[in-house]
Design a protein around this motif. Structure first.
Motif, short mmCIF file in Angstrom:
data_model
loop_
_atom_site.label_atom_id
_atom_site.label_comp_id
_atom_site.label_asym_id
_atom_site.label_seq_id
_atom_site.Cartn_x
_atom_site.Cartn_y
_atom_site.Cartn_z
N VAL A 103 1.07 -1.59 -0.28
CA VAL A 103 0.18 -0.36 0.05
C VAL A 103 0.65 1.18 0.33
N ALA A 104 2.14 0.86 0.52
CA ALA A 104 3.31 2.71 0.60
C ALA A 104 3.23 3.07 -0.74
N CYS A 105 4.07 1.58 -1.45
CA CYS A 105 4.42 1.61 -2.72
C CYS A 105 3.70 2.26 -3.62
N VAL A 106 1.98 1.99 -3.90
CA VAL A 106 1.02 2.21 -4.42
C VAL A 106 1.04 3.84 -4.43
N ARG A 107 0.27 3.91 -2.89
CA ARG A 107 0.74 5.65 -2.39
C ARG A 107 1.58 6.56 -3.41
N ARG A 108 2.55 6.18 -2.84
CA ARG A 108 3.90 6.54 -3.22
C ARG A 108 3.77 7.13 -5.05
N LEU A 109 3.78 6.13 -5.97
CA LEU A 109 3.31 5.36 -7.12
C LEU A 109 2.63 6.56 -7.84
N GLU A 110 1.22 6.64 -6.80
CA GLU A 110 0.25 7.42 -7.33
C GLU A 110 0.92 9.13 -7.37
N ARG A 111 1.76 9.51 -6.28
CA ARG A 111 1.41 10.85 -6.33
C ARG A 111 3.08 11.29 -7.26
N THR A 112 3.27 10.04 -7.77
CA THR A 112 4.93 10.85 -8.15
C THR A 112 4.61 10.91 -9.73
N LEU A 113 4.07 9.56 -10.05
CA LEU A 113 3.57 9.34 -11.68
C LEU A 113 2.32 10.19 -12.20
N SER A 114 2.61 10.31 -13.17
CA SER A 114 1.04 11.16 -13.95
C SER A 114 0.54 9.53 -14.69
N PRO A 115 -0.88 9.76 -14.79
CA PRO A 115 -1.87 8.79 -15.37
C PRO A 115 -0.46 8.38 -16.65
N GLU A 116 -0.65 9.54 -17.35
CA GLU A 116 -0.01 9.16 -18.57
C GLU A 116 1.55 7.95 -18.81
N GLU A 117 1.65 8.34 -17.49
CA GLU A 117 3.62 7.51 -17.55
C GLU A 117 3.81 6.01 -17.17
N ALA A 118 2.44 6.09 -16.01
CA ALA A 118 2.68 4.47 -16.02
C ALA A 118 0.57 3.93 -15.67
N GLU A 119 0.64 2.82 -16.06
CA GLU A 119 -0.80 2.04 -15.53
C GLU A 119 0.31 0.90 -14.04
N ILE A 120 -1.18 1.58 -13.23
CA ILE A 120 -0.69 0.67 -11.94
C ILE A 120 -1.89 -0.19 -11.35
N LEU A 121 -1.34 -1.67 -11.25
CA LEU A 121 -2.29 -3.22 -11.48
C LEU A 121 -1.67 -2.81 -9.47
N LEU A 122 -2.57 -3.05 -8.65
CA LEU A 122 -3.08 -4.00 -7.16
C LEU A 122 -3.45 -4.75 -7.45
N HIS A 169 -6.49 10.86 -7.79
CA HIS A 169 -6.38 10.10 -7.28
C HIS A 169 -7.71 8.91 -7.49
N ARG A 170 -8.87 9.47 -7.80
CA ARG A 170 -9.53 8.46 -8.34
C ARG A 170 -9.50 7.51 -9.12
N HIS A 171 -10.05 6.43 -9.11
CA HIS A 171 -9.53 5.45 -10.27
C HIS A 171 -8.15 4.97 -10.51
N ARG A 172 -7.05 5.42 -9.93
CA ARG A 172 -5.60 5.51 -10.74
C ARG A 172 -5.45 3.78 -10.49
N THR A 173 -5.67 3.51 -9.56
CA THR A 173 -5.00 1.82 -9.48
C THR A 173 -5.96 0.94 -9.56
N ARG A 174 -5.74 -0.18 -10.47
CA ARG A 174 -6.83 -0.94 -10.49
C ARG A 174 -6.48 -2.12 -9.75
N ILE A 175 -7.39 -2.33 -8.98
CA ILE A 175 -7.67 -3.39 -7.48
C ILE A 175 -8.05 -4.80 -9.05
#
Length: 463
Positions: A16-35, A77-83
């Motif tokens: 969770v700490a990793c995902v939250r940091r990725l969401e705040r650091t990367l723009s949506p265009e830079e990467a897709e995040i899956l948890l 960050h709404r819907h930024r990470t796909r669970i």
């Protein structure tokens, strides 16, 4: 070009700490995040004993992954990470594929560009006759809730049994194996549950209830040091908990437990908290492991020989650069896991952007142990505390560490309500449907072998 896909496995403190940091650091265009996680919550594991004892409700320690801590982040960050609702059961680092067993049981292959492995740990077991069939764990929310049901059921059944009978003795016998934080806090919390419940069971005598804490180590919670370890031991023994050190369990049955010194203890509640081992997922990589199956990683959390893969938390043997000395690794604590998660995120971002990675280094800030009531032992910043000050520090630390305002409110409300109104000692009915043993909740037999993983990913590549 398609966005790079970052797959994070595990929704514990590290993931969770990793995902939250990725969401705040990367723009949506830079990467897709899956948890990848079977549940859409982060379990606040240190408070599980308080769930088992009824001080906290299960929902209080299940911190939603779909709720942001700060209102100003909700829209951004709404819907930024796909669970992905499931668990990773195999990894092919050459094909860069993560095999996921969804909660429906379906197996799916998930390709990745960057992989963060934070699957956590499972209860460490040994080849002890009867352990798998009769031992109960304290690693999941379901186990804690079921254990509470089971303990109250034993009081109900003992109250209905004949005084002095073997059934009554076994139902009022409780054995906890493991003298670390989990075992000590579990024994302390549940002993208070049974003692406080006696007012509702006038046919039961406190002298009939026996609690035993057993550990193979010569000291209780050695990480706390001799003084605080002895203080915790004194608290437990003052409450009537018999502590047997330098011993383990030789075998377990339905109605008793036999210790290695030959003693046979009447017992129908056998709780096993004797350490942890890395998630079985790690074995599917075929990579080098260290003690307890933890994956060997570099100081910057990269997995040697696995392009784009990082590992951290309980599942990784992360070098302790801050104070462990040569060859030492970070202990599997929430404090280290959360900080490793942030470093892993920074290093994933650095990999994508082509900037230097940094090693993980953090000096442990201390340890806290809540023994329930007004008892506790803590060592914040190297300062030894016991009693109410220690318990206040322990609860304050846990409260502050909860990620959302809703979780903080629920926990504080539960603490206050329990202090004022106490417990009604009612069962929810969980124990009617499951036996509640280790094999019912940890599902360690559901992982693939390295050969099965390669067979799947090779077949997918050929089609």
């Amino acid at each position: 070009m398609a966005r790079p896909r970052i797959v994070v496995v595990g929704a514990g403190f590290a993931g969770v700490a990793c995902v939250r940091r990725l969401e705040r650091t990367l723009s949506p265009e830079e990467a897709e995040i899956l948890l990848v996680t079977p549940f859409s919550y982060q379990l606040y594991l240190p408070l599980l004993p308080q769930v088992a004892s009824g001080v906290l409700t299960p929902q209080s320690v299940a911190v939603s992954l779909r709720r942001s801590r700060r209102r100003r982040h909700r829209h951004r960050h709404r819907h930024r990470t796909r669970i992905v609702p499931g668990g990773a059961v195999g990894i092919d680092t050459l094909a860069k594929v993560c095999v996921i067993r969804k909660i429906t049981g379906e197996l799916v292959d998930q390709p990745y560009d960057q992989l963060v492995l934070a699957p956590g740990s499972v209860t460490r077991t040994f080849d002890i006759p009867g352990l798998a069939e009769h031992g109960r764990g304290m690693k999941t929310l379901a186990e804690a809730a079921q254990l509470r049901d089971h303990v109250i059921a034993q009081l109900d059944l003992a109250d209905a049994a004949a005084p002095g009978s073997a059934e009554r003795a076994s139902r009022l016998g409780f054995v906890v194996v493991g003298g670390g934080y989990a075992g000590t806090e579990t024994a302390a919390a549940l002993e208070r549950l049974t003692t406080n419940a006696l007012g509702r069971y006038p046919r039961l005598d406190r002298r009939e209830i026996s609690w035993h804490l057993v550990d193979v180590a010569p000291k209780l919670m050695p990480e706390l040091g001799d003084r605080l370890g002895r203080a915790a031991l004194d608290v437990l023994r003052h409450r009537g908990i018999e502590v047997s050190l330098g011993l383990s369990v030789a075998k377990a049955g339905r109605e008793d437990v036999t210790l290695t010194d030959g003693r046979v203890l009447p017992c129908r509640t056998f709780i096993w908290t004797a350490g942890v081992a890395a998630s079985p997922l790690i074995a599917t990589l075929g990579a080098e492991t260290a003690k307890s199956g933890r994956l060997v990683v570099a100081p910057d959390l990269r997995v040697p020989g696995a392009d784009g893969a990082f590992a951290l938390g309980d599942a990784a043997a992360v070098p302790d650069l801050a104070g462990g000395g040569d060859g030492a690794v970070c202990p599997p604590t929430a404090q280290h896991a959360a900080r490793q998660g942030r470093v892993a995120a920074d290093n994933v971002v650095a990999t994508l952007r082509g900037t230097p990675l940094r090693p993980y280094s953090h000096k442990d800030l201390g340890l806290v142990v809540d023994l329930g009531g007004r008892d506790g032992v803590s060592r914040p910043l190297g300062i030894d505390l016991r009693g109410m000050p220690a318990q206040a520090v322990a609860r304050g630390y846990h409260w502050a560490a909860l990620r959302t305002g809703a979780a903080k409110t629920r926990v504080m409300t539960n603490w206050l309500l329990n202090a004022v109104a106490g417990d009604d000692f009612v069962r929810t009915g969980f124990q009617t449907y499951e036996s509640g043993t280790l094999r019912d909740f940890e599902h360690t037999d559901r992982y693939l072998t390295p050969e099965e993983v390669r067979a799947r990913t090779t077949a997918d590549g050929d089609t």
